[in-house]
Design a protein around this motif. Structure first.
Motif, short mmCIF file in Angstrom:
data_model
loop_
_atom_site.label_atom_id
_atom_site.label_comp_id
_atom_site.label_asym_id
_atom_site.label_seq_id
_atom_site.Cartn_x
_atom_site.Cartn_y
_atom_site.Cartn_z
N SER A 266 47.59 -14.29 -61.43
CA SER A 266 46.23 -13.98 -61.89
C SER A 266 45.39 -15.24 -61.90
N GLY A 267 44.09 -15.06 -61.66
CA GLY A 267 43.21 -16.20 -61.51
C GLY A 267 42.08 -16.22 -62.52
N SER A 268 41.40 -17.36 -62.53
CA SER A 268 40.22 -17.53 -63.36
C SER A 268 38.95 -17.62 -62.55
N GLN A 269 39.12 -17.98 -61.25
CA GLN A 269 37.95 -18.20 -60.42
C GLN A 269 38.37 -18.15 -58.95
N VAL A 270 37.43 -17.74 -58.11
CA VAL A 270 37.62 -17.85 -56.67
C VAL A 270 36.37 -18.51 -56.09
N PHE A 271 36.59 -19.48 -55.22
CA PHE A 271 35.48 -20.20 -54.60
C PHE A 271 35.49 -19.90 -53.11
N VAL A 272 34.32 -19.48 -52.58
CA VAL A 272 34.18 -19.12 -51.18
C VAL A 272 33.02 -19.90 -50.59
N SER A 273 33.25 -20.56 -49.47
CA SER A 273 32.19 -21.27 -48.75
C SER A 273 32.32 -20.92 -47.27
N GLY A 274 31.23 -20.42 -46.68
CA GLY A 274 31.30 -20.02 -45.28
C GLY A 274 29.92 -19.86 -44.66
N ASP A 275 29.92 -19.44 -43.40
CA ASP A 275 28.69 -19.23 -42.64
C ASP A 275 28.52 -17.75 -42.35
N LEU A 276 27.29 -17.29 -42.44
CA LEU A 276 26.97 -15.92 -42.02
C LEU A 276 26.73 -15.95 -40.51
N LYS A 277 27.73 -15.54 -39.75
CA LYS A 277 27.71 -15.68 -38.30
C LYS A 277 27.36 -14.35 -37.63
N LEU A 278 26.55 -14.45 -36.57
CA LEU A 278 26.15 -13.30 -35.78
C LEU A 278 27.25 -12.96 -34.77
N GLN A 279 27.56 -11.69 -34.63
CA GLN A 279 28.51 -11.22 -33.63
C GLN A 279 27.82 -10.19 -32.73
N GLN A 280 27.87 -10.43 -31.41
CA GLN A 280 27.26 -9.54 -30.43
C GLN A 280 28.33 -8.94 -29.52
N ARG A 281 28.31 -7.62 -29.39
CA ARG A 281 29.12 -6.97 -28.39
C ARG A 281 28.32 -6.70 -27.12
#
Length: 262
Positions: free
Chosen positions: A169-184
């Motif tokens: 069990s946790g106390s915190q989650v840290f997320v760092s990322g980019d909102l990336k475009l995906q094209q089909r």
């Protein structure tokens, strides 16, 4: 005075005709040369090249957080209820019953280079817990408005989905990322494309299946153009005090994208 040759007869004894640079004959010759070379160059420029099947360019998208969210927190096995949930949609919250737990959410977007376009979202979510409740997994869906204008005029509502879990069990989650475009498929370079400018979540629906994450993600993935959250794995932090909330700390950047068009 300088003179310009405007006509020459074929043959060794052919005559040559010259005119002054300011004469009508010289101006006519210059106009003919301009009409010979300039129109093809303009056509090539406006059509972005001859016989190109696909091309690409780089653009900073105009992205905005819509302040829509759907949260599911998974509790330790044997807990009742087995999970807690919350959304920004009142119709969804009415369906949650005992699972509903309202968090404290703060969100701030930043224009770090002062160009009029947002560059990142800083979001913090604090989920209050009872002393015996222990979170072992988290799922969070956020929605955005995503626009392109430079070559392709494209507008859509998109999403970022993050999840993380741990046997401890946790106390915190840290997320760092980019909102990336995906094209089909390539985007059109003319006209307005708004086919995906529809809500990712039907926030007025009275039916529980419309808020099920599996159904939402499955329907979203049927699109030919989407955004995804790309980056390192989330960091799961353990060691929560009994009176402390579970914290989701998120940094989502809006990077430049390479846009493909026909």
């Amino acid at each position: 005075m300088a003179r310009l040759e405007v006509l020459a007869e074929v043959g060794s004894g052919g005559r040559r005709y010259r005119a002054g640079l300011c004469s009508l004959a010289a101006l006519g010759l210059l106009l003919l040369a301009a009409l010979t070379y300039l129109p093809p160059l303009l056509v090539a420029y406006r059509s972005h090249g001859f016989w190109l099947r696909r091309s690409s360019y780089v653009e900073q998208p105009r992205v905005g957080f819509r302040h829509e969210a759907l949260l599911v927190a998974l509790l330790r096995e044997g807990s009742a209820p087995p999970s807690l949930a919350w959304s920004s949609f009142p119709a969804c919250n009415q369906l949650l019953g005992a699972r509903l737990r309202t968090p404290l959410l703060s969100a701030r977007e930043e224009d770090t280079n002062h160009d009029g376009l947002m560059d990142r979202l800083n979001l913090r979510l604090e989920l209050p817990l009872q002393s015996a409740e222990q979170v072992v997994g988290i799922q969070l869906l956020l929605t955005f408005t995503y626009q392109l204008h430079r070559m392709s005029t494209f507008v859509m509502q998109s999403m970022a989905f993050l999840q993380s879990s741990s046997p401890v069990s946790g106390s915190q989650v840290f997320v760092s990322g980019d909102l990336k475009l995906q094209q089909r498929q390539p985007l059109s370079h003319c006209g307005l494309d708004s086919r995906y400018n529809v809500s990712v979540i039907n926030g007025t629906s009275p039916f529980a299946q419309d808020y099920d994450l599996v159904n939402i993600v499955a329907a979203y993935q049927e699109r030919n153009v989407t955004t995804v959250l790309s980056g390192p794995s989330p960091i799961w932090v353990v060691g929560r005090a009994p009176d402390e909330p579970f914290v989701v700390q998120t940094v989502i950047r809006y990077p430049e994208e390479q846009i493909v068009y026909p």
